[in-house]
Design an enzyme around this catalytic site. Structure first.
Site, PDB file in Angstrom:
ATOM      1  N   GLY A 143       0.818  -1.203   0.000  1.00  0.00           N
ATOM      2  CA  GLY A 143       0.000   0.000   0.000  1.00  0.00           C
ATOM      3  C   GLY A 143       0.852   1.252   0.000  1.00  0.00           C
ATOM      4  N   CYS A 144       0.202   2.372  -0.329  1.00  0.00           N
ATOM      5  CA  CYS A 144       0.935   3.633  -0.452  1.00  0.00           C
ATOM      6  C   CYS A 144       1.403   4.133   0.912  1.00  0.00           C
ATOM      7  CB  CYS A 144       0.066   4.673  -1.147  1.00  0.00           C
ATOM      8  SG  CYS A 144      -1.578   4.882  -0.435  1.00  0.00           S
ATOM      9  N   TYR A 145       0.470   4.230   1.853  1.00  0.00           N
ATOM     10  CA  TYR A 145       0.854   4.640   3.206  1.00  0.00           C
ATOM     11  C   TYR A 145       1.868   3.664   3.784  1.00  0.00           C
ATOM     12  CZ  TYR A 145      -3.049   7.993   3.824  1.00  0.00           C
ATOM     13  OH  TYR A 145      -3.914   9.051   3.749  1.00  0.00           O
ATOM     14  N   THR A 146       1.641   2.389   3.479  1.00  0.00           N
ATOM     15  CA  THR A 146       2.468   1.335   4.048  1.00  0.00           C
ATOM     16  C   THR A 146       3.908   1.448   3.590  1.00  0.00           C
ATOM     17  OG1 THR A 146       0.504   0.076   3.474  1.00  0.00           O
ATOM     18  CG2 THR A 146       2.242  -1.078   4.608  1.00  0.00           C
ATOM     19  N   CYS A 206       5.506   3.989   2.526  1.00  0.00           N
ATOM     20  CA  CYS A 206       6.162   5.163   3.103  1.00  0.00           C
ATOM     21  C   CYS A 206       6.448   4.943   4.584  1.00  0.00           C
ATOM     22  CB  CYS A 206       5.273   6.395   2.887  1.00  0.00           C
ATOM     23  SG  CYS A 206       6.139   7.961   3.097  1.00  0.00           S
TER      24      CYS A 206
END
Lengths: 346, 346, 346, 346
Positions: free
Chosen positions: B149-152, B154
């Protein structure tokens, strides 16, 4: 490998030149000129280039630079390039000037609209107006190119075919243009602060903007006669993009197909000009980050006018991208080299 | 040339896959799957691709697709990939799933946080969590990758070195994340209208966001024990970018140099992770359009905590770029192929 | 009618004071002080006031001003108010200082965090910290008010009830704050240009922001002991608004209802503090243009922490609105006078 | 106290009506009509009204409503008001219709441009076009007002004096208008998502926008003859504001002072129209949140044209504010009641 020097590398257009040339197989920036940031690492000024560009900023000594590079891009305020260029320099290197110094052939027009004295009028005649789609053959092999303005590129490419083919009344042209804020440059001014630009739209330079005579001159060549037109720029709360909405009276009844054929005549084989499908309006988001210009038109039968629209990225086709396109032409490379990135959305 | 099929090609991540793969020398998209736009020209859905992509949108028939392509990217809502994938398909093609279906090893955790039944748990074990910098060797040659995931991405890359080296109390980790709006997808919802997002910032999914267990699982592997942490995402009025500001208690006194050495140990040779210089905070603008993750940290001696910060482009390193990076690894190509564009600013 | 003088009338907070006081029945601005624009019409600096304010800008002669007005608002950089105020002035007029000069009781803390010498420490003791909801009774009738900072107001009001009631571990407080760009002021700096702020989010002043000790001092009074906490501000691409997302460890198991009752205990009768309904997160758009602070919380049973959130308009409740609220209290007026505009959306 | 009902209270114009009427001394909203949110608390739909408006949303039963209120505002899609209004209703209450149903006197023109059948043409003749500055006397005491469109109000007020005085060639009028996104309404459409609007500008409805005949009709009354003109709207990435840049050929040589005198003749005593000082261009930021229209002009001697510019807040003077202004006139109140807020900046 073409060795490139940039004077004004720390402006927005300069940074875009750096970005584009990083993806160019046959050119390499070796001089990052910046009067404001001499001796500072370039990547400290533009953190996007961290671990990508290791160079430090240099001064704008064009004489020294001419000895070291094959081409100089001057992305500097009006007057600087004209004050530095000499025959000696031009014998050693090519120059692509992103300022207005060599765009206008009549020096009195330049001096009137820009309010400054031209320091090297002897090179104006030689300089080629680098609107690649129109002056392609003239650009090849030349040593001094006047890279067109951002509003100008968009305006001319949008209107040119109809003027060239005599379909519109050249006394009736009105250009209403809208630009993102990167066009205003990176200088620290209250008027360009986030809170002043955001949530706002305004016109500026109404009836007096300096791109007016540049558009008039170039469209005048297409028309074969002098043209006077209205040009009104606006500031839009976005980073990149120029949209031109222009209006003119049709000189005769024409159909959609006839006008489309005129646009296709000039642009069908142009890589970077996209004539959109019927009823699709150009939008700046669809060209962002790319060298494309999207154009289209709409006939208004009620009033006998035509609306001609164009969109480009002011930092790319309106500045750095077109400069690279000119470099490619000057050096005999594939014109599209380093410029084939698809637009980025959103 | 690797033949690529995309299911979900008309979402934002799908469009970015198309953009990136257009610049990839060894891969070519041959199937633009989009349930919503079947038979419509792709460039009518994404006008940036006009005259660049001529294909029309296809359905999401994965069985048929598996016969035609070497790799399928599924940029689709949760549950879709798991409901379509079969052993037969995986025998014919590779899959890089941009949804969460195969990211979490414990199917009960997946079903609890996502609120849906997992339709093909038999492939969970086989799937590799495609965070390239950490699982590089495991990814090579595999046929099913769970793209993070994107948040993940980062969050993990920002915190990983300190967890791995045992410098922070893993019971004290708090992640405060901020994302541009492209992360919310292209669905027509009132909450994502321009006027609702613009001039606003809000937290959402507080204590319940689905990326929480994914971060906990991966950091747990690094710690060698279970981790529970707080994760709060926020919606920011910008298109792209994720910024993670995370906090943890230091387990001992450390100097800047010691922590810097830990980050360098893991990232010095990583092309796409840039450990910034002292006191430079990551900002999303400096990675826009690129596959870079910028990370840095600041020790707070007053409180004995450390602030760990990271920034990436959620559509690139947070989705499509990392997916291409995974493809490169799976097919034995140079990991950076097609991903070396410099960040675009402004 | 209260005669008002503003020193710093051409900053964003100054302009907001002018806007709010135009709608105030019992007060009238008679002195628009602005060192940068002396003798210029105020409405030329802020065109929104064209045909509304006819005055010209005056200098910042506080002695002269003290003779003419009942209250002076100083919306000026740190140090200016402290360098101008005298006992003689305070005998003639009241002062509401929007800078930090009189917020912090320990002058050594002020001098350390602000890096400047305090020019009139003799008034620190007398000055009342003007957070109306907490120090209401102390403010009434006073002559020198330290108007709280924007981040500070939002942070304290968000966290105060739980500290006061001893529900959270005061060693565990972490405040992650996000602000619109008007908080950065109207000075011409590259970092605040539209293209630098737009499409970006960044943290700044990490571990060193000057609002930290102010929050610590005030929450320390509530706790009855010294507090050290983490405070990280972020810059968001929007004009107005502050959102605070804060975290702390709960000292015991509590239910939603118990915590809600604590918030209600302190805020149920507060006009300008709105405790939102369950699961509704504060968003800056819902308070824009108003003096409201929206607060809410979420318990995280998994980690034993609580998330406390607050939103306000940094130019109103975070600056000019609270200053007017203080004026009302000082002069014995209805506290809400001139401040009852509903938030404006979108 | 005037009892007010709003049909369409949960659109952006509806919410602005609520906000403005909260500050109106002589009117009170008693019916919040919203087909989409029946029985939901109004403040759950618009959280800015939390603790300010306690009502729940009602249906749009105009017959019932007519019995309960003194005036109904219909802030609804085209066609709805015309389909509901009856003689019986108009005998009981007044109606201010914010849709286009009663703006155009020639029903065939309405039906052609709007593509729908008009359901109550019998009231068209009676309805007064509520552009207060021009039709003030006609509005007083009437029972059915057609509240003008947003683009229309701005366009007409900008151009009206010069048409009325015969200074411009009415065959040459070109209106290039730019609007914030709130004008597109609160419907969930992909085209209005944040990521689609942000960082973009586009023209739309080119040669076909429905406000064209409305502008033509009203300016035609001023000219005393039929007018055909060009009108092109654009979507700008901001919430509020309309800017009109319009062009026309001057019919004779005129000086700045002569044209200024013409504008002053019509607007000097108008509270809500501000003729700016020489060379100051209208900007939307300076009228935000207020009922003001800022206008100015620039003569272009080179081409014999004039540029006429105007700016207003589309949600206030372009919709809800003008509706309240009409209400004030209809009920014999001070025309400015509830509308005197200064514009809010930034």
């Amino acid at each position: 490998m073409i060795k490139v020097g940039i004077i004004g590398a720390t402006g927005y257009a300069g940074n875009e030149l750096v970005r584009l040339l990083l993806g160019h197989k046959e050119a390499k920036v070796v001089w990052y000129g910046s009067r404001s940031y001499i001796d500072k690492k370039y990547s400290e000024v533009y953190q996007n280039m961290f671990e990508i560009v290791d160079d430090v900023c240099m001064d704008d000594n064009m004489e020294e630079l001419a000895k070291q590079v094959d081409v100089i891009f001057t992305a500097t305020p009006q007057g600087l390039c004209a004050s530095l260029v000499t025959e000696d320099i031009l014998k050693q290197t090519k120059i692509i000037d992103l300022s207005a110094d060599f765009r206008i052939k009549d020096v009195s027009v330049y001096e009137k609209w820009y309010g400054i004295e031209h320091k090297s009028p002897q090179f104006i005649e030689e300089a080629v107006y680098g609107l690649c789609e129109i002056n392609r053959e003239d650009i090849k092999g030349k040593r001094l190119i006047a890279n067109p303005g951002c509003y100008t590129t968009c305006s001319i490419l949008t209107i040119y075919p109809l003027v060239k083919e005599g379909l519109i009344d050249t006394d009736s042209i009105i250009i209403d243009a809208k630009s993102g804020t990167s066009g205003a440059g990176r200088g620290a001014k209250v008027a360009n602060l986030f809170c002043e630009v955001n949530e706002n739209i305004k016109a500026y330079g109404v009836t007096t903007h300096r791109h007016t005579p540049e558009i008039e001159e170039q469209l005048g060549y297409a028309a074969g006669k002098d043209i006077k037109l209205m040009f009104t720029p606006h500031l839009v709360p976005m980073n990149r993009g120029i949209l031109v909405t222009s209006y003119a009276k049709l000189v005769k009844d024409v159909t959609y197909e006839e006008v489309k054929a005129v646009y296709d005549k000039y642009y069908k084989n142009e890589k970077f000009v996209r004539v959109l499908e019927k009823d699709v309006c150009p939008e700046t988001r669809w060209v962002e980050g790319s060298n494309y210009v999207d154009v289209n038109f709409k006939i208004d039968e009620r009033t006998g006018h035509i609306v001609m629209m164009g969109a480009l990225d002011n930092v790319v086709k309106g500045a750095a991208g077109q400069a690279v396109q000119n470099m490619n032409l000057m050096f005999g490379l594939d014109e599209t080299m380093g410029l084939l990135q698809a637009p980025m959305f959103p």
